[in-house]
Design a protein around this motif. Structure first.
Motif, PDB file in Angstrom:
ATOM      1  N   GLN A   1       1.858   2.341  -4.431  1.00 29.66           N
ATOM      2  CA  GLN A   1       1.452   1.097  -3.760  1.00 29.66           C
ATOM      3  C   GLN A   1      -0.061   1.048  -3.639  1.00 29.66           C
ATOM      4  O   GLN A   1      -0.689   2.061  -3.368  1.00 29.66           O
ATOM      5  N   ARG A   2      -0.602  -0.158  -3.856  1.00 28.73           N
ATOM      6  CA  ARG A   2      -2.043  -0.356  -3.766  1.00 28.73           C
ATOM      7  C   ARG A   2      -2.328  -1.661  -3.063  1.00 28.73           C
ATOM      8  O   ARG A   2      -1.498  -2.558  -3.061  1.00 28.73           O
TER       9      ARG A   2
ATOM     10  N   ARG B   1       2.917  -2.880  -5.920  1.00 32.41           N
ATOM     11  CA  ARG B   1       3.457  -1.569  -6.297  1.00 32.41           C
ATOM     12  C   ARG B   1       3.508  -1.474  -7.814  1.00 32.41           C
ATOM     13  O   ARG B   1       3.988  -2.384  -8.492  1.00 32.41           O
TER      14      ARG B   1
ATOM     15  N   TYR C   1       2.062  -4.408 -12.145  1.00 37.42           N
ATOM     16  CA  TYR C   1       2.276  -4.222 -10.718  1.00 37.42           C
ATOM     17  C   TYR C   1       3.057  -5.405 -10.176  1.00 37.42           C
ATOM     18  O   TYR C   1       2.812  -6.548 -10.556  1.00 37.42           O
TER      19      TYR C   1
ATOM     20  N   GLY D   1       5.218   3.451  -9.381  1.00 33.72           N
ATOM     21  CA  GLY D   1       5.774   3.332  -8.040  1.00 33.72           C
ATOM     22  C   GLY D   1       4.722   3.434  -6.948  1.00 33.72           C
ATOM     23  O   GLY D   1       5.031   3.371  -5.762  1.00 33.72           O
TER      24      GLY D   1
ATOM     25  N   LYS E   1      -1.043  -6.879  -1.755  1.00 33.47           N
ATOM     26  CA  LYS E   1      -0.391  -5.577  -1.675  1.00 33.47           C
ATOM     27  C   LYS E   1       0.594  -5.536  -2.828  1.00 33.47           C
ATOM     28  O   LYS E   1       1.377  -6.463  -3.020  1.00 33.47           O
TER      29      LYS E   1
END
Length: 189
Positions: free
Chosen positions: A52-53, A45, A23, A50, A43
């Protein structure tokens, strides 16, 4: 290659491992509440997915930082199913499914050089230049009196990408496009 460090060392741009996937960190904020332990709000990706978390790490928690391998490649062509590249150092030709790099293909012309990112032996992305110049191949006719502040019109570029351009842009002109947003920036000089 991976390095283990505490969560307080996470910075924007780092590639970290989360749930066994790479990520990219988009934002990292150190939070010190009035009561309790400090945390890092991150934050990120997924490079492969792709997605987002957001994840919260305790400041003493260990995180694995990953270093991706970068290989300079020349984009040769795409045939509808596969995109074909040549390693700039070894001249070895390789092909990848278009689904993996479909978004990036909109910004690459044949014979352009790009940096390809690998996680082990898996291709996880292509590092594009921030801005590319592409020729307009299809758009509505010139609108008399159009200025930069007027409404935009759709234009199809030589790679198949469609962007909104000002009314004064005509077929055959070269425009500059932001590869992160896919938006028109200006007419190329």
């Amino acid at each position: 290659m991976a390095t283990i460090y505490t969560a307080t060392n996470i910075r924007v741009g780092h590639i970290i491992e989360f749930e066994n996937e790479p990520y990219k960190v988009l934002a990292a904020t150190h939070i010190t509440p009035g009561k309790g332990n400090a945390v890092m709000q991150v934050k990120m990706r997924g490079i492969k997915s792709g997605v987002q978390r957001e994840q919260r790490y305790r400041s003493v928690e260990n995180v694995k930082r990953i270093t991706l391998d970068m290989v300079k490649m020349e984009f040769l062509y795409e045939d509808g199913e596969m995109a074909h590249f040549m390693n700039a150092e070894t001249f070895e030709q390789v092909s990848y499914g278009i689904g993996l790099i479909e978004n990036e293909l909109h910004f690459m012309l044949p014979n352009s050089h790009v940096q390809m990112l690998f996680y082990g032996t898996d291709l996880v992305g292509i590092e594009l230049p921030k801005i590319v110049e592409l020729k307009v191949i299809e758009t509505a006719p010139y609108i008399k009196g159009a200025t930069v502040t007027n409404q935009s019109k759709p234009a199809k570029l030589e790679t198949g990408l469609e962007v909104g351009v000002p009314g004064f842009i005509e077929v055959g002109e070269v425009v500059r496009v932001d590869t992160e947003t896919g938006e028109y920036i200006e007419r190329a000089r």
